[in-house]
Each structure stands twice: as structure tokens, then as C-alpha cells.
Design a protein around this motif. Structure first.
Motif, PDB file in Angstrom:
ATOM      1  N   TRP A  90       0.817  -1.203   0.000  1.00  0.00           N
ATOM      2  CA  TRP A  90       0.000   0.000   0.000  1.00  0.00           C
ATOM      3  C   TRP A  90       0.857   1.261   0.000  1.00  0.00           C
ATOM      4  CZ3 TRP A  90      -4.729   0.519  -1.469  1.00  0.00           C
ATOM      5  CH2 TRP A  90      -5.621  -0.567  -1.352  1.00  0.00           C
ATOM      6  N   GLN A  91       2.047   1.171   0.556  1.00  0.00           N
ATOM      7  CA  GLN A  91       2.933   2.325   0.525  1.00  0.00           C
ATOM      8  C   GLN A  91       3.250   2.720  -0.910  1.00  0.00           C
ATOM      9  OE1 GLN A  91       6.954   1.572   1.424  1.00  0.00           O
ATOM     10  NE2 GLN A  91       7.568   3.684   1.022  1.00  0.00           N
ATOM     11  N   GLN A  92       3.524   1.721  -1.756  1.00  0.00           N
ATOM     12  CA  GLN A  92       3.821   2.012  -3.155  1.00  0.00           C
ATOM     13  C   GLN A  92       2.638   2.659  -3.843  1.00  0.00           C
ATOM     14  OE1 GLN A  92       5.310  -1.533  -5.069  1.00  0.00           O
ATOM     15  NE2 GLN A  92       6.474  -2.145  -3.268  1.00  0.00           N
ATOM     16  N   VAL A  93       1.421   2.195  -3.504  1.00  0.00           N
ATOM     17  CA  VAL A  93       0.219   2.773  -4.105  1.00  0.00           C
ATOM     18  C   VAL A  93       0.071   4.242  -3.710  1.00  0.00           C
ATOM     19  CG1 VAL A  93      -2.300   2.673  -4.167  1.00  0.00           C
ATOM     20  CG2 VAL A  93      -0.972   0.547  -4.191  1.00  0.00           C
ATOM     21  N   VAL A  94       0.237   4.516  -2.417  1.00  0.00           N
ATOM     22  CA  VAL A  94       0.057   5.883  -1.926  1.00  0.00           C
ATOM     23  C   VAL A  94       1.134   6.805  -2.465  1.00  0.00           C
ATOM     24  CG1 VAL A  94      -0.017   7.334   0.129  1.00  0.00           C
ATOM     25  CG2 VAL A  94      -1.133   5.091   0.142  1.00  0.00           C
ATOM     26  N   VAL A  95       2.392   6.377  -2.443  1.00  0.00           N
ATOM     27  CA  VAL A  95       3.484   7.212  -2.952  1.00  0.00           C
ATOM     28  C   VAL A  95       3.309   7.472  -4.442  1.00  0.00           C
ATOM     29  CG1 VAL A  95       5.964   7.302  -3.373  1.00  0.00           C
ATOM     30  CG2 VAL A  95       5.114   6.500  -1.176  1.00  0.00           C
ATOM     31  N   GLY A  96       2.871   6.453  -5.192  1.00  0.00           N
ATOM     32  CA  GLY A  96       2.612   6.652  -6.613  1.00  0.00           C
ATOM     33  C   GLY A  96       1.529   7.686  -6.863  1.00  0.00           C
ATOM     34  N   ALA A  97       0.469   7.629  -6.055  1.00  0.00           N
ATOM     35  CA  ALA A  97      -0.611   8.610  -6.199  1.00  0.00           C
ATOM     36  C   ALA A  97      -0.130  10.015  -5.870  1.00  0.00           C
ATOM     37  CB  ALA A  97      -1.787   8.231  -5.301  1.00  0.00           C
ATOM     38  N   VAL A  98       0.663  10.146  -4.790  1.00  0.00           N
ATOM     39  CA  VAL A  98       1.200  11.453  -4.419  1.00  0.00           C
ATOM     40  C   VAL A  98       2.118  11.987  -5.514  1.00  0.00           C
ATOM     41  CG1 VAL A  98       2.687  12.670  -2.771  1.00  0.00           C
ATOM     42  CG2 VAL A  98       0.991  11.036  -1.952  1.00  0.00           C
ATOM     43  N   LEU A  99       2.903  11.112  -6.119  1.00  0.00           N
ATOM     44  CA  LEU A  99       3.801  11.518  -7.199  1.00  0.00           C
ATOM     45  C   LEU A  99       3.014  12.061  -8.390  1.00  0.00           C
ATOM     46  CD1 LEU A  99       6.651  11.675  -8.383  1.00  0.00           C
ATOM     47  CD2 LEU A  99       6.390   9.294  -9.125  1.00  0.00           C
ATOM     48  N   ILE A 100       1.939  11.379  -8.767  1.00  0.00           N
ATOM     49  CA  ILE A 100       1.123  11.846  -9.886  1.00  0.00           C
ATOM     50  C   ILE A 100       0.521  13.212  -9.583  1.00  0.00           C
ATOM     51  CG2 ILE A 100      -0.979  11.383 -11.203  1.00  0.00           C
ATOM     52  CD1 ILE A 100      -0.329   8.394 -10.925  1.00  0.00           C
ATOM     53  N   VAL A 101       0.032  13.388  -8.359  1.00  0.00           N
ATOM     54  CA  VAL A 101      -0.535  14.679  -7.967  1.00  0.00           C
ATOM     55  C   VAL A 101       0.536  15.764  -8.019  1.00  0.00           C
ATOM     56  CG1 VAL A 101      -1.549  15.977  -6.057  1.00  0.00           C
ATOM     57  CG2 VAL A 101      -2.369  13.674  -6.574  1.00  0.00           C
ATOM     58  N   ALA A 102       1.760  15.447  -7.565  1.00  0.00           N
ATOM     59  CA  ALA A 102       2.843  16.430  -7.575  1.00  0.00           C
ATOM     60  C   ALA A 102       3.190  16.858  -8.999  1.00  0.00           C
ATOM     61  CB  ALA A 102       4.074  15.857  -6.877  1.00  0.00           C
ATOM     62  N   VAL A 103       3.230  15.905  -9.935  1.00  0.00           N
ATOM     63  CA  VAL A 103       3.525  16.250 -11.327  1.00  0.00           C
ATOM     64  C   VAL A 103       2.389  17.075 -11.926  1.00  0.00           C
ATOM     65  CG1 VAL A 103       3.918  15.305 -13.633  1.00  0.00           C
ATOM     66  CG2 VAL A 103       5.016  14.252 -11.650  1.00  0.00           C
ATOM     67  N   TYR A 104       1.140  16.740 -11.570  1.00  0.00           N
ATOM     68  CA  TYR A 104       0.005  17.535 -12.049  1.00  0.00           C
ATOM     69  C   TYR A 104       0.112  18.980 -11.560  1.00  0.00           C
ATOM     70  CZ  TYR A 104      -4.658  19.471 -12.382  1.00  0.00           C
ATOM     71  OH  TYR A 104      -5.716  20.306 -12.634  1.00  0.00           O
ATOM     72  N   LEU A 105       0.439  19.157 -10.275  1.00  0.00           N
ATOM     73  CA  LEU A 105       0.588  20.504  -9.736  1.00  0.00           C
ATOM     74  C   LEU A 105       1.726  21.247 -10.423  1.00  0.00           C
ATOM     75  CD1 LEU A 105       0.107  19.870  -5.903  1.00  0.00           C
ATOM     76  CD2 LEU A 105      -1.483  20.995  -7.479  1.00  0.00           C
ATOM     77  N   ASP A 106       2.801  20.517 -10.748  1.00  0.00           N
ATOM     78  CA  ASP A 106       3.919  21.125 -11.467  1.00  0.00           C
ATOM     79  C   ASP A 106       3.465  21.655 -12.826  1.00  0.00           C
ATOM     80  OD1 ASP A 106       6.476  21.853 -12.329  1.00  0.00           O
ATOM     81  OD2 ASP A 106       6.887  19.853 -13.116  1.00  0.00           O
ATOM     82  N   GLN A 107       2.719  20.846 -13.576  1.00  0.00           N
ATOM     83  CA  GLN A 107       2.236  21.293 -14.876  1.00  0.00           C
ATOM     84  C   GLN A 107       1.242  22.442 -14.741  1.00  0.00           C
ATOM     85  OE1 GLN A 107       0.751  17.549 -16.453  1.00  0.00           O
ATOM     86  NE2 GLN A 107       2.607  17.282 -17.668  1.00  0.00           N
ATOM     87  N   TRP A 108       0.406  22.386 -13.699  1.00  0.00           N
ATOM     88  CA  TRP A 108      -0.579  23.456 -13.496  1.00  0.00           C
ATOM     89  C   TRP A 108       0.100  24.789 -13.212  1.00  0.00           C
ATOM     90  CZ3 TRP A 108      -1.658  26.483  -9.185  1.00  0.00           C
ATOM     91  CH2 TRP A 108      -2.822  27.264  -9.270  1.00  0.00           C
ATOM     92  N   ARG A 109       1.146  24.752 -12.369  1.00  0.00           N
ATOM     93  CA  ARG A 109       1.807  26.016 -12.049  1.00  0.00           C
ATOM     94  C   ARG A 109       2.593  26.549 -13.241  1.00  0.00           C
ATOM     95  NH1 ARG A 109       6.143  23.576  -7.814  1.00  0.00           N
ATOM     96  NH2 ARG A 109       7.781  22.982  -9.276  1.00  0.00           N
ATOM     97  N   ARG A 110       3.071  25.655 -14.111  1.00  0.00           N
ATOM     98  CA  ARG A 110       3.745  26.143 -15.319  1.00  0.00           C
ATOM     99  C   ARG A 110       2.746  26.843 -16.238  1.00  0.00           C
ATOM    100  NH1 ARG A 110       8.709  24.528 -16.793  1.00  0.00           N
ATOM    101  NH2 ARG A 110       8.140  24.628 -18.965  1.00  0.00           N
ATOM    102  N   ARG A 111       1.557  26.266 -16.361  1.00  0.00           N
ATOM    103  CA  ARG A 111       0.544  26.928 -17.183  1.00  0.00           C
ATOM    104  C   ARG A 111       0.141  28.263 -16.572  1.00  0.00           C
ATOM    105  NH1 ARG A 111      -1.532  21.523 -17.540  1.00  0.00           N
ATOM    106  NH2 ARG A 111      -3.044  21.977 -15.895  1.00  0.00           N
ATOM    107  N   ALA A 112       0.063  28.302 -15.211  1.00  0.00           N
ATOM    108  CA  ALA A 112      -0.264  29.560 -14.546  1.00  0.00           C
ATOM    109  C   ALA A 112       0.836  30.589 -14.800  1.00  0.00           C
ATOM    110  CB  ALA A 112      -0.435  29.331 -13.043  1.00  0.00           C
ATOM    111  N   GLY A 113       2.088  30.155 -14.777  1.00  0.00           N
ATOM    112  CA  GLY A 113       3.189  31.077 -15.050  1.00  0.00           C
ATOM    113  C   GLY A 113       3.162  31.570 -16.471  1.00  0.00           C
ATOM    114  N   ASP A 114       2.827  30.713 -17.441  1.00  0.00           N
ATOM    115  CA  ASP A 114       2.747  31.133 -18.835  1.00  0.00           C
ATOM    116  C   ASP A 114       1.643  32.162 -19.050  1.00  0.00           C
ATOM    117  OD1 ASP A 114       4.824  29.473 -19.460  1.00  0.00           O
ATOM    118  OD2 ASP A 114       3.556  27.808 -20.126  1.00  0.00           O
ATOM    119  N   ARG A 115       0.527  31.955 -18.304  1.00  0.00           N
ATOM    120  CA  ARG A 115      -0.558  32.937 -18.447  1.00  0.00           C
ATOM    121  C   ARG A 115      -0.195  34.286 -17.820  1.00  0.00           C
ATOM    122  NH1 ARG A 115      -3.828  28.368 -17.149  1.00  0.00           N
ATOM    123  NH2 ARG A 115      -3.971  29.025 -14.993  1.00  0.00           N
TER     124      ARG A 115
END
Length: 339
Positions: A314-339
Motif C-alpha cells: 500500500w505504501q507504493q500505491v500511496v506514494v505513486g498517487a502522491v507523485l502523480i498529484v505532484a507532477v500535475y501541480l507542477d504542470q498546473w503552475r507552469r501553465r499559470a506562469g505562462d498565463r
């Protein structure tokens, strides 16, 4: 005097606003990740106050995270330049093997081994890192390919040196600080903490850090501003290799064995910790503080799940989910910076 809309002045103003938005969002992400870590600590402490929230357990948790922290801090510098280093796990193993070989040649319990082991391990790691940086910078080969190749080379070299059999140190190696005995905190924790603080200052306050950020933000602009991009890349990858070499010696000192097959996922764990901590995979954004938090999130999860009796998968599942969320936030903030 009128300023034309969309002209250079507007472009500069938009760029300043974009950077300001990016910095605010990046800072807030570190805060949110810190709050997540605090909530996890509080939850496990309430669920198992007599087993999780004890000095002995927390000391073990920090000690277990110390080696990965060194790898992740080096990876932070590399990823900020928009690069990647998949070889750190292999370099860790190879450096530990060469240190064990060198100490075995002079006697692991001798005074010479006390300084020879870490010197050999750090020098070996630095050599691998400089090789990575030189091929990436001057050979113009993608870092993913270069470091994937050196990962195989370093692990293969370690197997050749050991014949596929782990080397053992005679007893736990003395790191020479004596803080384990005097203060109750293992030397490995103090070494890792001191290196992390020094590199946090280097990244945030020194020219080395500014040049690292500049390359990740815009390589061509950094070159035109006078940054020697190729030389800086060699230094950054060399630093990552040096830290992997140090981690290899600390691993040998802690466990008393080279552990050739025990570090196959260290590179992925280090990358995950860096990204969870808010460093952008696209380069130009990140901090050592965020990486420290990113390292302890999976460490706390693993420790807490073990105490609760939850299956470790379950640790791998949770860490994987957190990683995906972190990458999503990274892409979101880049789009916010571009705007």
C-alpha cells in the motif's frame, strides 16, 4: 509617450508577473507538502502513540532516510537543470564496493581504513558523476540515455568486482564522530544533515545555485548571460555523483555489507522524493527544503504502515498517487506562469 500593447515593455511586465505567480505557487506547494507530512505524523502518532511516537522509532525513521536524502539532494540540482540522473543507485553500490575493497586491502579495522574508505567512495562517485556530466554537456546526448547507460556500467562493474557476492565489512565501521555514543543520534544522521544544510545554502544563496536555476529556466539565455553551461553541467552531475559515493560509504558503514542488489530502486525513490518536494521536472524550479520533505513522506508512510500492520504494498500505491498529484501541480503552475 505611448507604449505599444504587446511590445517589449508588455512582454517584460508579463514575464515578471509570470515569474511572480510561479514563485508564489512553488512556495505554496512546499507549504502544502509540509502540511501533508505533519498530518501524516499526527495521524500515525494518534493511532499508535506508544510505538510510533517514540524517540527510538523516530530516530530509526530519520536514520533510514539519511542515505536516500543524500541521493535526493544531488538529484535536486540535476533536475533543476532540467536533467535526470538514473545512475545514482548504481554509483552508490559501485562506490561502496570500491571502498570495501580498499579497506579490505589495508585492513578494515586499521586507522588507515578510517579515512581511506570514504575518500575512495567519494572519489569514485565523483568520477562517475563527472563522466555523466561531460557526456551530457559536451557529447550532447540526452541525460536519460547517458545515465541509464552508466547505471548499467556501474552495477555491472560492482558485480565484476565482487563476483556477485556481497562484501562484508568487519563489524560496523566507525565514522569517527562519536556523536552516536555522546548524543544518542547516529553519525550517519549528522553527516547527512550537515551536507544537506550546506547544499541548501549553496543552491539558494550562492552563484553556483543561481547558475543552476538559470540553465534549467533557459539554457540559451543563461549562455548569453555569461554562464558556462557545459562546465556548470559537469559540476552539477559531479556533485550528484559525489553524494552518491558518500551515500555508498554511509550505507556500508550502517549495514556492514555492500548490498549490491539492495539499491535497485534508489534512483526512482530519489526522483520521486524530489518531484513530491516541488522541484519541476521541466527545470528551473525547486528547493532542497522541498526535497527534504519529499524524502520523509514515503519514509513516514513505510514506518507507519509497518507499525499498523498494513501490507507494505500500500505504501507504493500511496506514494505513486502522491507523485502523480505532484507532477500535475507542477504542470498546473507552469501553465499559470505562462498565463
Amino acid at each position: 509617450m505611448s507604449v505599444e500593447v504587446g511590445g517589449p515593455a508588455a512582454g517584460r511586465a508579463g514575464g515578471v508577473r509570470g515569474r511572480a505567480v510561479l514563485e508564489r505557487v512553488a512556495g505554496s506547494q512546499v507549504v502544502w507538502i509540509a502540511l501533508v507530512l505533519a498530518a501524516m505524523l499526527a495521524a500515525f502518532a494518534m493511532l499508535r502513540p506508544h510505538s510510533f511516537a517514540t524517540g527510538f522509532n523516530l530516530l530509526n525513521l530519520v536514520s533510514d532516510a539519511a542515505i536516500l536524502l543524500l541521493l535526493a539532494v544531488g538529484m535536486t540540482f540535476v533536475i533543476i537543470t532540467s536533467g535526470i540522473d538514473l545512475s545514482v543507485g548504481g554509483v552508490l553500490v559501485f562506490s561502496g564496493v570500491t571502498a570495501a575493497k580498499a579497506m579490505g586491502a589495508v585492513g578494515a579495522e586499521s586507522g588507515t581504513a578510517l579515512w581511506l574508505g570514504p575518500v575512495v567512495a567519494v572519489a569514485t562517485g565523483l568520477a562517475w558523476g563527472v563522466l555523466n556530466g561531460a557526456v551530457v554537456a559536451y557529447g550532447r546526448i540526452p541525460a536519460l540515455i547517458v545515465t541509464l547507460g552508466t547505471l548499467g556500467m556501474s552495477l555491472g562493474g560492482a558485480l565484476l568486482l565482487t563476483g556477485g557476492v556481497d562484501l562484508r565489512a568487519s563489524g560496523r565501521l566507525n565514522l569517527g564522530l562519536g556523536l552516536d555514543r555522546d548524543l544518542g543520534v547516529p553519525d550517519i544522521v549528522w553527516i547527512s544533515a550537515a551536507v544537506t544544510v550546506a547544499l541548501a545554502v549553496l543552491l539558494a544563496q550562492c552563484r553556483f545555485g543561481r547558475h543552476t536555476y538559470a540553465i534549467g529556466s533557459n539554457t540559451e539565455a543563461a549562455r548569453r548571460a555569461g554562464v558556462r553551461v557545459e562546465r556548470q553541467l559537469v559540476r552539477v552531475y559531479g556533485l550528484a555523483g559525489l553524494l552518491a559515493g558518500l551515500a555508498g560509504y554511509l550505507s556500508l558503514a550502517k549495514y556492514g555489507i555492500t548490498g549490491v542488489s539492495a539499491h535497485s530502486t534508489d534512483n526512482l525513490q530519489a526522483i520521486a522524493a524530489v518531484v513530491i518536494g516541488g522541484t519541476s521536472l521541466f527545470g528551473g524550479t525547486g528547493s532542497v527544503l522541498g526535497t527534504v520533505i519529499g524524502v520523509f513522506i514515503p519514509a513516514v508512510l513505510q514506518n507507519g504502515f509497518q507499525i499498523l500492520g498494513v501490507r507494505p504494498f500500500w505504501q507504493q500505491v500511496v506514494v505513486g498517487a502522491v507523485l502523480i498529484v505532484a507532477v500535475y501541480l507542477d504542470q498546473w503552475r507552469r501553465r499559470a506562469g505562462d498565463r
